[in-house]
Design a protein around this motif. Structure first.
Motif, PDB file in Angstrom:
ATOM      1  N   MET A 153       0.844  -1.261   0.078  1.00 35.77           N
ATOM      2  CA  MET A 153      -0.085   0.003  -0.157  1.00 35.77           C
ATOM      3  C   MET A 153       0.966   1.203   0.194  1.00 35.77           C
ATOM      4  O   MET A 153       0.549   2.332  -0.426  1.00 35.77           O
ATOM      5  N   ARG A 154       2.037   1.237   0.774  1.00 34.46           N
ATOM      6  CA  ARG A 154       2.739   2.171   0.889  1.00 34.46           C
ATOM      7  C   ARG A 154       3.407   2.514  -0.708  1.00 34.46           C
ATOM      8  O   ARG A 154       3.456   3.732  -1.108  1.00 34.46           O
ATOM      9  N   ARG A 155       3.864   1.438  -1.220  1.00 32.53           N
ATOM     10  CA  ARG A 155       4.723   1.783  -2.583  1.00 32.53           C
ATOM     11  C   ARG A 155       3.663   2.108  -3.621  1.00 32.53           C
ATOM     12  O   ARG A 155       4.120   2.975  -4.588  1.00 32.53           O
ATOM     13  N   GLU A 156       2.473   1.684  -3.424  1.00 34.88           N
ATOM     14  CA  GLU A 156       1.668   1.871  -4.679  1.00 34.88           C
ATOM     15  C   GLU A 156       0.644   3.035  -4.267  1.00 34.88           C
ATOM     16  O   GLU A 156      -0.238   3.338  -4.969  1.00 34.88           O
ATOM     17  N   LYS A 157       1.013   3.873  -3.214  1.00 40.06           N
ATOM     18  CA  LYS A 157       0.015   4.886  -2.801  1.00 40.06           C
ATOM     19  C   LYS A 157      -1.444   4.421  -2.694  1.00 40.06           C
ATOM     20  O   LYS A 157      -2.335   5.122  -3.351  1.00 40.06           O
ATOM     21  N   ILE A 158      -1.956   3.205  -2.094  1.00 43.29           N
ATOM     22  CA  ILE A 158      -3.091   2.984  -1.985  1.00 43.29           C
ATOM     23  C   ILE A 158      -3.761   3.443  -0.694  1.00 43.29           C
ATOM     24  O   ILE A 158      -3.182   3.165   0.398  1.00 43.29           O
ATOM     25  N   ALA A 159      -4.722   4.360  -0.651  1.00 45.86           N
ATOM     26  CA  ALA A 159      -5.465   4.816   0.381  1.00 45.86           C
ATOM     27  C   ALA A 159      -6.462   4.071   0.929  1.00 45.86           C
ATOM     28  O   ALA A 159      -6.591   3.937   2.078  1.00 45.86           O
ATOM     29  N   SER A 160      -7.274   3.178   0.359  1.00 40.57           N
ATOM     30  CA  SER A 160      -8.273   2.609   0.622  1.00 40.57           C
ATOM     31  C   SER A 160      -8.085   1.143  -0.166  1.00 40.57           C
ATOM     32  O   SER A 160      -8.197   1.056  -0.972  1.00 40.57           O
ATOM     33  N   ALA A 161      -8.545   0.162   0.687  1.00 39.60           N
ATOM     34  CA  ALA A 161      -8.340  -1.329   0.279  1.00 39.60           C
ATOM     35  C   ALA A 161      -9.087  -2.247   1.172  1.00 39.60           C
ATOM     36  O   ALA A 161      -9.493  -2.056   2.221  1.00 39.60           O
ATOM     37  N   LEU A 162      -9.308  -3.608   0.457  1.00 41.34           N
ATOM     38  CA  LEU A 162      -9.735  -4.624   1.318  1.00 41.34           C
ATOM     39  C   LEU A 162      -8.976  -5.803   0.900  1.00 41.34           C
ATOM     40  O   LEU A 162      -8.449  -6.030  -0.287  1.00 41.34           O
ATOM     41  N   TYR A 163      -8.928  -6.777   1.929  1.00 38.08           N
ATOM     42  CA  TYR A 163      -8.155  -7.918   1.381  1.00 38.08           C
ATOM     43  C   TYR A 163      -8.898  -9.259   1.102  1.00 38.08           C
ATOM     44  O   TYR A 163      -9.868  -9.463   2.101  1.00 38.08           O
ATOM     45  N   VAL A 164      -8.591  -9.939   0.146  1.00 37.63           N
ATOM     46  CA  VAL A 164      -9.575 -11.235  -0.097  1.00 37.63           C
ATOM     47  C   VAL A 164      -8.645 -12.476   0.081  1.00 37.63           C
ATOM     48  O   VAL A 164      -7.592 -12.676  -0.774  1.00 37.63           O
ATOM     49  N   GLY A 165      -8.863 -13.328   1.037  1.00 33.99           N
ATOM     50  CA  GLY A 165      -8.194 -14.454   1.219  1.00 33.99           C
ATOM     51  C   GLY A 165      -9.189 -15.425   2.005  1.00 33.99           C
ATOM     52  O   GLY A 165     -10.504 -15.481   1.960  1.00 33.99           O
ATOM     53  N   ALA A 184     -13.129 -15.881   1.404  1.00 36.55           N
ATOM     54  CA  ALA A 184     -13.412 -16.796   0.088  1.00 36.55           C
ATOM     55  C   ALA A 184     -13.526 -18.043   0.550  1.00 36.55           C
ATOM     56  O   ALA A 184     -12.735 -18.685   0.917  1.00 36.55           O
ATOM     57  N   SER A 185     -14.950 -18.257   0.919  1.00 39.12           N
ATOM     58  CA  SER A 185     -15.252 -19.456   1.595  1.00 39.12           C
ATOM     59  C   SER A 185     -15.194 -20.896   0.955  1.00 39.12           C
ATOM     60  O   SER A 185     -15.128 -22.151   1.326  1.00 39.12           O
ATOM     61  N   TYR A 186     -15.003 -20.484  -0.523  1.00 38.41           N
ATOM     62  CA  TYR A 186     -14.679 -21.777  -1.509  1.00 38.41           C
ATOM     63  C   TYR A 186     -13.326 -22.504  -1.436  1.00 38.41           C
ATOM     64  O   TYR A 186     -12.994 -23.312  -1.998  1.00 38.41           O
ATOM     65  N   GLY A 187     -12.323 -21.668  -0.465  1.00 33.55           N
ATOM     66  CA  GLY A 187     -10.796 -21.854  -0.602  1.00 33.55           C
ATOM     67  C   GLY A 187     -10.688 -23.058   0.371  1.00 33.55           C
ATOM     68  O   GLY A 187     -11.298 -23.791   0.482  1.00 33.55           O
ATOM     69  N   PHE A 188      -9.362 -22.727   1.007  1.00 36.13           N
ATOM     70  CA  PHE A 188      -8.770 -24.001   1.609  1.00 36.13           C
ATOM     71  C   PHE A 188      -8.962 -23.997   3.156  1.00 36.13           C
ATOM     72  O   PHE A 188      -8.608 -24.772   3.792  1.00 36.13           O
ATOM     73  N   GLY A 189      -9.415 -22.869   3.781  1.00 35.39           N
ATOM     74  CA  GLY A 189      -9.280 -22.768   5.106  1.00 35.39           C
ATOM     75  C   GLY A 189     -10.629 -22.062   5.755  1.00 35.39           C
ATOM     76  O   GLY A 189     -11.775 -22.191   5.109  1.00 35.39           O
ATOM     77  N   TYR A 196     -16.718  -9.560   5.195  1.00 34.96           N
ATOM     78  CA  TYR A 196     -17.510 -10.205   4.247  1.00 34.96           C
ATOM     79  C   TYR A 196     -17.363 -11.423   3.931  1.00 34.96           C
ATOM     80  O   TYR A 196     -16.200 -12.031   4.010  1.00 34.96           O
ATOM     81  N   VAL A 197     -18.478 -12.347   3.285  1.00 38.73           N
ATOM     82  CA  VAL A 197     -18.156 -13.507   2.750  1.00 38.73           C
ATOM     83  C   VAL A 197     -18.544 -13.718   1.318  1.00 38.73           C
ATOM     84  O   VAL A 197     -19.719 -13.060   0.949  1.00 38.73           O
ATOM     85  N   ILE A 198     -17.785 -14.556   0.634  1.00 40.68           N
ATOM     86  CA  ILE A 198     -17.983 -14.725  -0.726  1.00 40.68           C
ATOM     87  C   ILE A 198     -17.905 -16.246  -0.933  1.00 40.68           C
ATOM     88  O   ILE A 198     -17.185 -16.742  -0.433  1.00 40.68           O
ATOM     89  N   ARG A 199     -19.146 -16.872  -1.936  1.00 42.81           N
ATOM     90  CA  ARG A 199     -18.949 -18.147  -1.803  1.00 42.81           C
ATOM     91  C   ARG A 199     -18.521 -18.513  -3.310  1.00 42.81           C
ATOM     92  O   ARG A 199     -18.329 -19.840  -3.384  1.00 42.81           O
ATOM     93  N   ARG A 200     -18.474 -17.535  -4.112  1.00 43.62           N
ATOM     94  CA  ARG A 200     -17.867 -17.909  -5.257  1.00 43.62           C
ATOM     95  C   ARG A 200     -17.156 -16.414  -5.807  1.00 43.62           C
ATOM     96  O   ARG A 200     -17.580 -15.394  -5.134  1.00 43.62           O
ATOM     97  N   PHE A 201     -15.985 -16.484  -6.492  1.00 43.18           N
ATOM     98  CA  PHE A 201     -15.494 -15.538  -6.689  1.00 43.18           C
ATOM     99  C   PHE A 201     -16.391 -14.063  -7.384  1.00 43.18           C
ATOM    100  O   PHE A 201     -15.921 -12.972  -7.049  1.00 43.18           O
TER     101      PHE A 201
END
Length: 207
Positions: A153-165, A184-189, A196-201
């Motif tokens: 975020m520092r390098r790319e000057k990102i002010a607002s973000a969320l992470y999907v894992g 990403a509830s379809y994943g491995f963990g 937030y929850v997603i059941r498909r991408f």
């Protein structure tokens, strides 16, 4: 979702499934060096998302000292990069179409993973001509994922973000970085209390 919000993605279990190919690459190097292997796809799945040094300890034979295990891990990860360049993993359903739609809506797209240098590039090459706006990994920072996220975020000057894992570790590190976590509830963990929850991408389009 505000178009100024960037999406930062985990890779394994979120964007693609490379468990089979990673297991095959580690088995090859283990057989080459030791004449036997205990590595299977289930072991790989259980290690996805961990920092590289922890993975090295887990995939190495018990009789090796710590330095020997770390050394074997380095050789295994290098072989893994070469193997995946010829035998890449498989993107999850809807990944390319959804990423293109997010880009058209004005979002910047990034990848942060607890992997070695060269691993993310195999996924990026598979996705061409589509391109992400940047990426960073454990191999670049040698630090936990929260640090790597914030450094990106520092390098790319990102002010607002969320992470999907897709793992509890992703959730913990995302919150340590002060960002909302999309599970990403379809994943491995599993996740404990995702924002937030997603059941498909493709569900990302309706956040």
């Amino acid at each position: 979702m505000d178009k100024e919000t960037s999406f930062i993605f985990d890779l394994d279990g979120t964007l693609w499934d490379a468990r089979k190919e990673v297991a095959e690459s580690w088995r090859e190097i283990a057989l080459q060096e030791f004449g036997f292997t205990h590595i299977d796809e289930a072991l790989v799945a259980s290690l996805m998302g961990l920092p590289m040094d922890e993975i090295a300890m887990a995939i190495s034979p018990d009789f090796l000292p710590r330095d020997g295990k770390l050394g074997f891990g380095e050789r295994a990860f290098a072989h893994e990069n070469e193997y995946l360049s010829l035998h890449p993993g498989t993107p999850f359903e809807g990944v390319e179409e959804t990423l293109r739609e997010l880009r058209e809506r004005g979002h910047r797209l990034f990848v942060v993973s607890n992997c070695q240098r060269g691993y993310i590039e195999n996924f990026l090459n598979l996705m061409k001509p589509f391109e992400f706006d940047g990426h960073l990994c454990y191999g670049d920072t040698k630090k936990q994922k929260a640090f790597t996220i914030l450094e990106l975020m520092r390098r790319e000057k990102i002010a607002s973000a969320l992470y999907v894992g897709d793992t509890e570790g992703d959730e913990r590190e995302t919150h340590l970085a002060g960002l909302p976590f999309v599970y990403a509830s379809y994943g491995f963990g599993k996740a404990l209390a995702p924002d937030y929850v997603i059941r498909r991408f493709a569900d990302l389009l309706s956040l």
